[in-house]
Scaffold this motif. Sequence first.
Motif, PDB file in Angstrom:
ATOM      1  N   SER A 171      73.330  35.289  61.959  1.00 52.93           N
ATOM      2  CA  SER A 171      73.479  33.849  62.202  1.00 52.93           C
ATOM      3  C   SER A 171      74.526  33.257  61.272  1.00 52.93           C
ATOM      4  CB  SER A 171      72.128  33.165  61.996  1.00 52.93           C
ATOM      5  OG  SER A 171      71.699  33.397  60.673  1.00 52.93           O
ATOM      6  N   GLY A 172      74.658  31.928  61.334  1.00 52.52           N
ATOM      7  CA  GLY A 172      75.664  31.254  60.519  1.00 52.52           C
ATOM      8  C   GLY A 172      77.054  31.475  61.089  1.00 52.52           C
ATOM      9  N   ASN A 193      77.419  30.869  64.882  1.00 52.15           N
ATOM     10  CA  ASN A 193      77.946  29.566  65.300  1.00 52.15           C
ATOM     11  C   ASN A 193      79.248  29.276  64.567  1.00 52.15           C
ATOM     12  OD1 ASN A 193      77.219  28.730  62.741  1.00 52.15           O
ATOM     13  ND2 ASN A 193      75.387  27.636  63.407  1.00 52.15           N
ATOM     14  N   GLN A 213      76.982  29.506  70.183  1.00 54.21           N
ATOM     15  CA  GLN A 213      77.644  28.419  69.458  1.00 54.21           C
ATOM     16  C   GLN A 213      78.954  28.838  68.813  1.00 54.21           C
ATOM     17  OE1 GLN A 213      75.110  25.588  67.436  1.00 54.21           O
ATOM     18  NE2 GLN A 213      73.487  27.082  67.657  1.00 54.21           N
ATOM     19  N   PHE A 226      83.951  21.401  65.691  1.00 53.95           N
ATOM     20  CA  PHE A 226      84.491  22.641  65.172  1.00 53.95           C
ATOM     21  C   PHE A 226      85.850  22.935  65.762  1.00 53.95           C
ATOM     22  CE2 PHE A 226      79.994  23.153  64.405  1.00 53.95           C
ATOM     23  CZ  PHE A 226      80.043  23.478  63.077  1.00 53.95           C
TER      24      PHE A 226
HETATM   25  C1  LIG Z   1      74.914  27.351  62.070  1.00 55.54           C
HETATM   26  O1  LIG Z   1      73.870  28.226  61.725  1.00 55.54           O
HETATM   27  C2  LIG Z   1      73.355  28.039  60.423  1.00 55.54           C
HETATM   28  C3  LIG Z   1      72.313  29.083  60.165  1.00 55.54           C
HETATM   29  O2  LIG Z   1      71.589  29.374  61.304  1.00 55.54           O
HETATM   30  C4  LIG Z   1      72.763  26.642  60.296  1.00 55.54           C
HETATM   31  O3  LIG Z   1      72.295  26.427  58.979  1.00 55.54           O
HETATM   32  C5  LIG Z   1      73.828  25.650  60.611  1.00 55.54           C
HETATM   33  O4  LIG Z   1      73.290  24.351  60.590  1.00 55.54           O
HETATM   34  C6  LIG Z   1      74.415  25.929  61.978  1.00 55.54           C
HETATM   35  N1  LIG Z   1      75.457  24.980  62.214  1.00 55.54           N
HETATM   36  C7  LIG Z   1      75.530  24.304  63.351  1.00 55.54           C
HETATM   37  C8  LIG Z   1      76.592  23.303  63.422  1.00 55.54           C
HETATM   38  O5  LIG Z   1      74.775  24.520  64.273  1.00 55.54           O
END
Ligand SMILES: *[C@@H]1O[C@H](CO)[C@@H](O)[C@H](O)[C@H]1NC(C)=O
Length: 656
Positions: A171-172, A193, A213, A226
């Motif tokens: 993730s992230g 994402n 994402q 983004f």
């Molecule tokens: C992207 O993923 C991370 C971890 O899952 C999360 O903390 C973060 O808010 C996410 N960012 C968006 C914009 O969704």
Amino acid sequence: MAFRRFLLLLFFFISAAGEPTSDRAALLAFLSQTPHSPRIQWKASASACDWVGVSCDANRTAVVALRLPAAGLIGPIPPGTLGRLSSLRILSLRSNRLSGSPPQDLSNLTVLHSLYLQNNLFSGAFPPAIPKLTRLTRLDLSANNFSSEIPFAVNNLTRLTGLFLQQNRFSGSLPSVGIPGLTSFNVSYNDLNGSIPATLAKFPASDFVGNLQLCGGPLAPCAPFFPSPSPSPIPPPESPTGKSSKNLSTKAIIGIAVAGGVVLLLLLLLLLFCCLSARRKQSQRAKGGTKPVEAAAGPIGRSADVGTTSSSKEDIAAATASQGDKNRLVFVGSGGGYSFDLEDLLRASAEVLGKGSVGTSYKAVLEEGTTVVVKRLKDVAVSKRDFELNIEALGKIEHGNLLAIRAYYYSKDEKLLVFDYLAAGSLSSNLHGSRGSGRTPLDWDNRMRIALAAGRGLAHLHGPARVVHGNIKASNVLLRPDPDAAALSDYGLAPIFGPSGSTVSRAAVGYRAPEVVETRRATFKSDVYSFGVLLLELLTGKAPNQASIAGEEGVDLPRWVQSVVREEWTAEVFDVELMRYANIEEEMVQLLQIAMACVALVPDSRPDMAEVVRMMEDIAGGRLGTSEGDDGLRASSDEPSKPASGGRSPRVASTP
Ligand SMILES: *[C@@H]1O[C@H](CO)[C@@H](O)[C@H](O)[C@H]1NC(C)=O
Ligand SMILES: *[C@@H]1O[C@H](CO)[C@@H](O)[C@H](O)[C@H]1NC(C)=O
Ligand SMILES: *[C@@H]1O[C@H](CO)[C@@H](O)[C@H](O)[C@H]1NC(C)=O
Ligand SMILES: *[C@@H]1O[C@H](CO)[C@@H](O)[C@H](O)[C@H]1NC(C)=O
Ligand SMILES: *[C@@H]1O[C@H](CO)[C@@H](O)[C@H](O)[C@H]1NC(C)=O
Ligand SMILES: *[C@@H]1O[C@H](CO)[C@@H](O)[C@H](O)[C@H]1NC(C)=O
């Protein structure tokens, strides 16, 4: 007794025939603790080198490969087993039902070059042992249940050619993986994402699909939060005007003519636009309308009466007069002692200096001979009031090593900033422009002074001014004839560009701290990182992530330096142009150490700017002095009227 002697004999016999004794014990420990298919029978009477799935080196003294695909292995890899196979080069445990986290002691497999763990049930974080396996060329963790972020530390694996992380729950956002030899890469079907970093954008969309994402690069553009990462900085234009040759080629002359034409056209359009909005305003006033002028001004192209608008001086005068206080050029701070107005600016002869992330810069020579830089900002996303507050605050910052904003102009369709023009050009053009063509390279003393000047400017921003620069790069370090008076430009502008996401895309690729990609916010510590990259650039003569110009793939400068220094070729990192100067190695190594501290991956372990400046001042043992070159500030405003030495054309002095 007899039995024991027999065992001893057997032991000697085996070792004589070449038996990897300690590896054998490690393998047995692994298998005895891991349920497996009955097919895997490792007979005690046979040499470990002949066991199913085991390969030894030619001398049969060490196990170099262990391949147990689809061997029915179940459960976690027990610690203290496979981690002891210290000569292992290939480990393949794919298609089993191994679970948990791969043990930390795998980091002892220092010569491992292939690791295949795909199709298992491994879970938890990206195994921290893996970034330590710096010889890895293939890494496959696909089709498991890993669920952390993908760490920036994968960049530690500088020899990687294949990285397979698909079908997990990573993730992230994706870190900027800038491994030069990486040819196969796959992160599809995870929970990633954010935007695809520029370093990875060359891989096909099928390597990224299945992450709902993820955006940018080969996928759909990111919007609105983004934006896709900005393309790597445009190299300083290689136009012959920047070179020291006095004879302009015909190509150059054509180039200049074309550029001049374009600028003229732009200015004409600007003029037309101003007249138009003035006319509308006037007609509105006649009708008793109270609409503010910003709302009345429409795009030029929409207007039917463009052709009838004349651009006579009376019209401009009427325009500025009717706009009153509303849309005029506003001087901020000390104003730099300038006295001109929008009208003068519009009449000035202008030349495009460069297109940058904040907009296009022009060099404008006013009729009375003053030269300034005008930046037309694009994508300003704040109200007029917020814009004014921000710019007024920035205008108050006065320091000899910071290029002050002198004036601004804000209307609905046009936002301008006015700066001093520094004829000596940017650090980027001086450092990288026309290398190897007989130009005088920047010598060590000058580089050191420029670095210190930029450091002092940044320390002032971070200290008394409490402003994050947010866009440190060599093209934003502008030089004056006195290297101690070099100045940082384009600081603190992020807040006027709206969504925090754009901070990331505006910060130059290659200078951007790794965490900024995730947090999407520049900080004091991310400035320190960028400053560290700048120091590395001065030391190595290499432009961060611009290697692609030469046809190679972009290289992450901090990582490249780290890898070279780690292999103890420290001398190799330094710019060949510096090799001609004697007795500077010690200073170079000291500056290198400071730079490396600045580019630490963990923001908190980076020093702060005041400390960096102190350390840099210590290097030269006071040789460079500790006073601040505030004098440069005043000197600069009339500098442009002095022609550059030898009558050559001025260099590019802007954000490329
Ligand atoms: C992207 O993923 C991370 C971890 O899952 C999360 O903390 C973060 O808010 C996410 N960012 C968006 C914009 O969704
Ligand atoms: C194998 O043995 C030869 C000579 O006996 C030696 O030179 C070589 O280094 C050994 N190789 C390994 C991997 O131990
Ligand atoms: C292997 O790794 C463990 C922990 O990661 C460490 O304690 C041990 O000293 C290492 N062994 C060798 C031979 O390097
Ligand atoms: C990167 O590799 C080196 C060994 O070459 C190791 O000491 C360091 O801990 C690694 N970094 C990370 C974050 O694992
Ligand atoms: C993956 O891990 C999560 C918990 O982290 C667990 O709930 C899930 O069952 C796991 N999936 C598989 C296929 O093991
Ligand atoms: C990446 O992995 C996915 C899922 O396994 C696969 O469909 C895709 O074709 C792979 N991409 C490439 C370029 O092989």
